[in-house]
Design an enzyme around this catalytic site. Structure first.
Site, PDB file in Angstrom:
ATOM      1  N   TYR A   1     -15.777  -1.154   6.274  1.00  0.00           N
ATOM      2  CA  TYR A   1     -14.426  -0.759   6.680  1.00  0.00           C
ATOM      3  C   TYR A   1     -14.154  -1.155   8.132  1.00  0.00           C
ATOM      4  O   TYR A   1     -13.122  -1.754   8.459  1.00  0.00           O
ATOM      5  CB  TYR A   1     -14.278   0.749   6.501  1.00  0.00           C
TER       6      TYR A   1
ATOM      7  N   SER B   1      -6.741   0.812  12.368  1.00  0.00           N
ATOM      8  CA  SER B   1      -7.476   2.070  12.551  1.00  0.00           C
ATOM      9  C   SER B   1      -8.092   2.067  13.944  1.00  0.00           C
ATOM     10  O   SER B   1      -8.309   1.003  14.536  1.00  0.00           O
ATOM     11  CB  SER B   1      -8.584   2.177  11.497  1.00  0.00           C
TER      12      SER B   1
ATOM     13  N   GLY C   1      -0.352   8.015   0.521  1.00  0.00           N
ATOM     14  CA  GLY C   1      -0.736   8.067   1.922  1.00  0.00           C
ATOM     15  C   GLY C   1       0.320   7.593   2.891  1.00  0.00           C
ATOM     16  O   GLY C   1       1.522   7.858   2.733  1.00  0.00           O
ATOM     17  N   ILE C   2      -0.126   6.881   3.917  1.00  0.00           N
ATOM     18  CA  ILE C   2       0.740   6.418   5.000  1.00  0.00           C
ATOM     19  C   ILE C   2       1.856   5.529   4.468  1.00  0.00           C
ATOM     20  O   ILE C   2       3.018   5.667   4.852  1.00  0.00           O
ATOM     21  CB  ILE C   2      -0.097   5.662   6.048  1.00  0.00           C
TER      22      ILE C   2
ATOM     23  N   GLY D   1       0.828  -1.198   0.000  1.00  0.00           N
ATOM     24  CA  GLY D   1       0.000   0.000   0.000  1.00  0.00           C
ATOM     25  C   GLY D   1       0.858   1.241   0.000  1.00  0.00           C
ATOM     26  O   GLY D   1       0.570   2.221   0.687  1.00  0.00           O
ATOM     27  N   ALA D   2       1.930   1.215  -0.812  1.00  0.00           N
ATOM     28  CA  ALA D   2       2.966   2.242  -0.717  1.00  0.00           C
ATOM     29  C   ALA D   2       2.826   3.365  -1.731  1.00  0.00           C
ATOM     30  O   ALA D   2       3.588   4.337  -1.672  1.00  0.00           O
ATOM     31  CB  ALA D   2       4.346   1.600  -0.882  1.00  0.00           C
ATOM     32  N   SER D   3       1.889   3.286  -2.658  1.00  0.00           N
ATOM     33  CA  SER D   3       1.842   4.300  -3.708  1.00  0.00           C
ATOM     34  C   SER D   3       1.366   5.652  -3.207  1.00  0.00           C
ATOM     35  O   SER D   3       1.669   6.690  -3.810  1.00  0.00           O
ATOM     36  CB  SER D   3       0.952   3.829  -4.866  1.00  0.00           C
TER      37      SER D   3
END
Length: 343
Positions: A157, A144, A19-20, A15-17
């Site tokens: 979510y 989260s 945001g966090i 999930g590196a493209s």
């Protein structure tokens, strides 16, 4: 449990493209780690690798959809093939849907769970054999505060985030029983100013937003890098998030009332947005390959609460000082009451 210094690590960030995940990958690169980055957005990965290398770091991109176990396993195997080992696995990939439960289709609910929960499960399954073979390492799962308290519009979510909390608890105890020196950390951010909200599918008629206040993605990245060197069970990012989790534990009914009054309104902007607008629920979309989101004006510069979690000595000093101050106030009031009675 002793973890390696970051500059000696091989780190995978899923999930590196944007945001966090993007911010964490950049910071790992700056501190000398060899970084393997993964996401669905190939343009985002290319620009991220270029940025890490331009700053003197070392990085490799492996595109993947985390809802497919074979693709996730290929990330872990590719990291070992490229760099010879795997030391830390950071899983930040997530998608978001804004809709009431009744307006959510089975396909949408399943997709959110596939990415946000099963993706995390697949990540741990793929990384764990390599970490065990290395003899130590860290699994860092970005969850989260909704793992502890769901917000309206987020049934899918929040269900996924609750699931992360559950499987990590079970796995953590199992690893301890086996004597496996692998740290398992769940990071629970409050509302973070990332592109997640702008990429989300919305069925509420307007562009959605996270419930303010926001915190910068760098606050979560700091917690991730800390957990890569210091075994921690859970790290809540954002003092407001800690307050929400604490209130939920003490009085779920009170949280119900608070969210009934403000939980819907705070997640809506005034900008109309159709349910047919482009989103990244089932496929990546372009234009969001960055760390920061669209809500910088509503964001704190940093989280003091989270900073204290990374500096336990100063945290203890601050707590001691607060306790001493409270004691002084109590003593002062007691002395005043005693004097009044004596008079």
């Amino acid at each position: 449990m002793q973890l390696k210094p970051i500059n000696e690590q091989v780190v995978v960030v899923c999930g590196a493209s944007s945001g966090i995940g993007r911010e964490a990958a950049l910071r790992f690169g700056r501190q000398g780690a060899k970084v393997v980055v993964s996401a669905r957005s190939e343009p985002g990965l290319r620009s991220l690798v270029d940025e890490i290398r331009a700053e003197g770091g070392e990085a490799t991109a492996i595109p993947a959809d985390v809802s497919d176990f074979d693709q996730v396993r290929a990330i872990a195997d590719g990291a070992v093939q490229q760099y010879g080992r795997l030391d830390t696995w950071v899983h930040a990939a997530a998608v978001l849907l804004y809709a009431t439960f009744e307006d959510t289709t089975p396909e949408e609910f399943e997709r959110v769970v596939d990415v946000n929960l099963m993706g995390q499960v697949y990540g741990a399954m793929a990384a764990l054999p390599h970490l065990k073979r290395e003899g130590r390492g860290a699994l860092i799962h970005i969850s989260s505060i909704e793992a502890r308290r769901a917000l309206p519009y987020h049934s899918a979510y929040a269900a996924a985030k609750h699931g992360i909390d559950g499987f990590l608890e079970a796995m953590r105890v199992e690893l301890r029983k086996e004597g496996v020196p692998v740290s398992v950390t769940q990071i629970l951010p409050a509302t973070i100013n990332t592109p997640l909200f702008s990429k989300a599918r919305t069925k509420i008629g307007v562009k959605p937003m996270g419930a303010p206040p926001f915190y910068p993605p760098g606050s979560v990245a700091d917690a991730i890098l800390y957990a890569a060197e210091h075994p921690r069970r859970d790290i809540v990012v954002g003092g407001v998030g800690k307050q929400l989790v604490t209130t939920q534990r003490l009085s779920p009914r009170l949280m119900d009332e608070i969210l009934l009054r403000v939980g819907f309104r705070l997640q809506r902007t005034n900008e109309p947005k159709s349910a047919d607008a482009p989103d990244n629920l089932f496929a990546p979309i372009q234009g969001y390959d960055r760390s920061e989101g669209d809500f910088g004006k509503l964001s704190f510069r940093r989280s003091l609460y989270t900073w204290l979690q990374r500096h336990p000595t100063l945290k203890a000093t601050a707590m001691l000082g607060a306790a001493a101050g409270a004691a002084a106030i109590i003593d002062g009031r007691t002395s005043a009451t005693t004097r009044t009675k004596e008079q």
